[in-house]
Write a protein that holds these residues in place. Structure first.
Motif, mmCIF file in Angstrom:
data_model
loop_
_atom_site.group_PDB
_atom_site.id
_atom_site.type_symbol
_atom_site.label_atom_id
_atom_site.label_comp_id
_atom_site.label_asym_id
_atom_site.label_seq_id
_atom_site.Cartn_x
_atom_site.Cartn_y
_atom_site.Cartn_z
ATOM 1 N N LYS A 10 -2.817 63.877 -22.701
ATOM 2 C CA LYS A 10 -3.914 63.341 -21.795
ATOM 3 C C LYS A 10 -3.459 64.375 -20.396
ATOM 4 C CE LYS A 10 -4.425 59.127 -23.929
ATOM 5 N NZ LYS A 10 -3.744 59.655 -25.153
ATOM 6 N N ASN A 126 -5.177 53.475 -12.199
ATOM 7 C CA ASN A 126 -3.959 54.105 -12.500
ATOM 8 C C ASN A 126 -3.026 53.952 -11.038
ATOM 9 O OD1 ASN A 126 -1.909 56.054 -13.105
ATOM 10 N ND2 ASN A 126 -3.191 57.898 -12.063
ATOM 11 N N CYS A 156 1.898 55.648 -12.949
ATOM 12 C CA CYS A 156 2.224 57.176 -12.512
ATOM 13 C C CYS A 156 3.264 57.404 -11.840
ATOM 14 C CB CYS A 156 0.955 57.642 -12.114
ATOM 15 S SG CYS A 156 0.949 59.474 -11.833
ATOM 16 N N ILE A 185 1.965 58.453 -17.071
ATOM 17 C CA ILE A 185 1.556 59.660 -16.586
ATOM 18 C C ILE A 185 2.551 60.203 -15.818
ATOM 19 C CG2 ILE A 185 -0.307 61.163 -15.716
ATOM 20 C CD1 ILE A 185 -1.133 59.771 -18.170
ATOM 21 N N ASP A 222 2.800 59.823 -21.692
ATOM 22 C CA ASP A 222 1.417 60.186 -22.382
ATOM 23 C C ASP A 222 0.505 61.390 -21.875
ATOM 24 O OD1 ASP A 222 1.248 57.420 -24.005
ATOM 25 O OD2 ASP A 222 2.165 56.771 -22.143
ATOM 26 N N GLY A 223 0.962 61.610 -20.498
ATOM 27 C CA GLY A 223 0.193 62.651 -20.607
ATOM 28 C C GLY A 223 0.653 63.268 -18.825
ATOM 29 N N PHE A 225 -0.326 64.645 -14.871
ATOM 30 C CA PHE A 225 -1.232 64.613 -13.640
ATOM 31 C C PHE A 225 -0.947 65.983 -13.031
ATOM 32 C CE2 PHE A 225 -2.360 64.311 -9.330
ATOM 33 C CZ PHE A 225 -3.351 63.548 -9.197
#
Length: 263
Positions: A10, A126, A156, A185, A222-223, A225
């Motif tokens: 992601k 988020n 995050c 994230i 998971d991903g 930014f």
């Protein structure tokens, strides 16, 4: 809609702030093409207002109404999911009508009214971990959202204050955040900031973005930014930290290999 229900890498990405419609559309178009080619779940992010700039004279953005108009055009034109941040509770409802993820800035992650308002929209929330919080202290943030009716939560990591004008990332903290059971994230661009490092604006070093992102993905987030701009050196916000648009594909090709190996 929940994030994290599939096993795709992601990416939340876009220019830090909405500078103008043309720039936002350019970045969104390119990022949509790149992420579609690479099989990445993409969320476009840009801010309609940067209410926490270092200086009162810094550019903040086009404001709520114009910003949401531009973001809606991005969604309609390129069929992408949207992320933007809110700073005050009243913004949650109108923003929630346009975007898919409401983002809570790190400095505001303990603001109860803001969290409650975001939770009530029913959208994914988020929350950026504050620079001054330990990872396990985010349990209280999670509890506020849960008790306000939200289970669509993301956490995050964006670096932790280390002395003056500096941030560090404790990668074991990512494992602590994962214990809450929600998608985690890693904010690769804000983690290389030097807050207030240029006196009246924030400094940073974008050369480290790729390497911190690689480490976070190896840990198992998971991903990522990542703020992106065609010309970061002349960006109106967070230029020293943003990745140049022309370099994004190469960086993501490396990151997705690590993500796939770790999963």
């Amino acid at each position: 809609m929940k994030m994290g229900e599939n096993n795709m890498f992601k990416l939340i990405a876009g220019p830090c702030v909405i500078e103008n419609e043309n720039l936002v559309m350019e970045v969104a178009k390119e990022l949509k093409e790149i992420t579609s080619d690479l099989g990445i779940e993409f969320y476009f992010k840009s801010s309609f207002d940067k209410a926490n700039r270092t200086s009162i004279h810094s550019y903040r953005g086009p404001g709520l109404e114009e910003g949401l108009r531009i973001l809606q055009k991005v969604k309609d034109t390129y069929d992408v999911k949207l992320v933007t941040d809110i700073h005050e509770p009243y913004q949650a409802e109108p923003v929630g009508e346009v975007v898919d993820i409401l983002q809570i800035p790190a400095f505001l992650c303990r603001q109860t009214d803001l969290l409650v308002a975001a939770a009530k929209t029913g959208k994914i929330v988020n929350v950026k971990k504050a620079q001054f919080l330990a990872p396990w202290d985010m349990k209280n943030v999670v509890n506020k959202l849960q008790e306000s009716g939200s289970e669509n939560i993301m956490l995050c990591e964006r670096g932790t204050t280390f002395g003056y004008n500096n941030l560090v990332v404790d990668f074991s903290g990512l494992l602590e955040l994962k214990k809450f059971g929600y998608p985690v994230i890693f904010d690769a661009t804000h983690s290389v900031q030097k807050p207030g490092g240029k006196g009246d604006s924030t400094g940073g070093n974008r050369a480290y973005v790729e390497y911190l992102a690689k480490a976070a993905l190896a840990v198992g987030v998971d991903g990522v930014f990542m703020e992106v701009h065609p010309d970061p050196d002349n960006a109106k916000s967070d230029g020293p930290n943003m990745v140049k648009l022309s370099e994004v594909r190469t960086v993501l090709e490396k990151l997705i290999k690590i993500y796939n190996a770790a999963n």
